[in-house]
Design a protein around this motif. Sequence first.
Motif: not given
Length: 496
Positions: A253-266, A307-316
Amino acid sequence: MEVLDLARWQFGITTVYHFLMVPLTIGLSVLVAGMQTAWVRTGDVRYYRMTRFWGKLLLVNFAMGVVTGIVQEFQFGMNWSEYSRFVGDVFGAPLAMEGLVAFFVESTFLGLWIFGWDRLPKRVHLACAWAFSLATVASAYFILAANSWMQHPVGAEFVDGRPTMTSIWAVLTNSTALAAIPHTVAGSFAVAAAFLVGIAAWHLWRKRHTEDEHRPVWRSSVKLGAWVGAVSFAVLLVTGDIQGKLMFEQQPMKMAAAEALCHTEQPGSFSIIAVGDVADADCESVKTFNVPALLSFLAHGDFETEVKGVDDLVVEYQERYGTHYPDDPALGELAGKPIDYVPSLPVTYWGFRIMIGFGALGAAIGMVTLWLTRRGRIPDSKWFPRMALAGIALPFIANSAGWIFTEMGRQPFVVVPNPSGVDGVWMFTATAVSDLTAGEVWTSLIALTLVYAVLAAVEVFLIARYVRGGVEGVLPDGAEPGGDDDSDDDALAFAY
């Protein structure tokens, strides 16, 4: 403001202020020991003068660091007593080790070094310099081991509702600590290097039109600082990459926030800079300039991994640690409320980039200064000393931004769950605060902030005074090595 917010502000203010002294002390103490080693080996008076001058500034900074550092440990009992009860069995050991190193080894050998000029044999006196400088690094090691346990708890089992340490060795060799320590030490050398470059370049420029017997001191200081800064930044890049990969594994979650990566990308794209408001977790209004697939490489070492984004990580996180805080009156307005697992995106996103950008700019200024002063040259323009002096601030800002990112990026946890660790060894920040009133925390917050403001004014005054005084201002009665420099007044003059 709630007690939790006030307690966090107080700890943040005192910690960031204290950490301004820490990296300069770590880096400068080793560099001063190196200067003294060069003098003992070569007999060159230039290195003696360098040791005296930079050693004086080191002592001022060290004293302020000790004073402000003591408050840090007091706060665990002031505002964070619930946290102390929870982690005390584990956290106490590395803190006790740090206390022994700091107050016995550092202080003893620093005292011998201060008062041992022309009283101790040269090599014994030099050994004292290396003893306190390496003890300073060791002190940082134990503090970082304790902090890394909060980021990635290991070597513990959950007994009667609290973690109990099972292996001090596991705590001290935590993978998070082993990555953080070289990164932090390299950052400390970057701070000390910029300090040398900025002050020495200013002295060179100030006396550019006059004959100055101490010019070799300033030229050697610029050269040393510039090269140390360049090497430090290279080490920071390597160790930062190692830390980043660990964070993607341990605190995604910290690294997703560091990238403002809200949605999972591949694959995941690395955001160079964002345009728009990154404060909302949906990030829909943000436009970023990306490097395709680079984030996947930084996270996992290849250019294809998801790389998982914020949305998916919140659910986890909600599935693992719950959706709501306990309905406990001690939690104040958070009692029974939904848990926000997303750190402050503006702080994490921009803090990450300030850390990297300002660190790079500080190293670049050092190399530019070295180039401009090559072969005896000294630029005449007023922008030269201004650039060099401004460069001093950049690694300080980068270090502070890095720590703010590290600590705020792990919210809402004060002890972050280890994904592969013991169940239960984690703690929400909201449950860690003491049972205090807002008025009580306001009182200590205002008092400590005012005291720290006074201490800041004192340190700036003392540092500025001795910087302006130059080498002449730190040599007792103009003494040189081997001279009549053994009176008590002279020793005390160097210390104070």
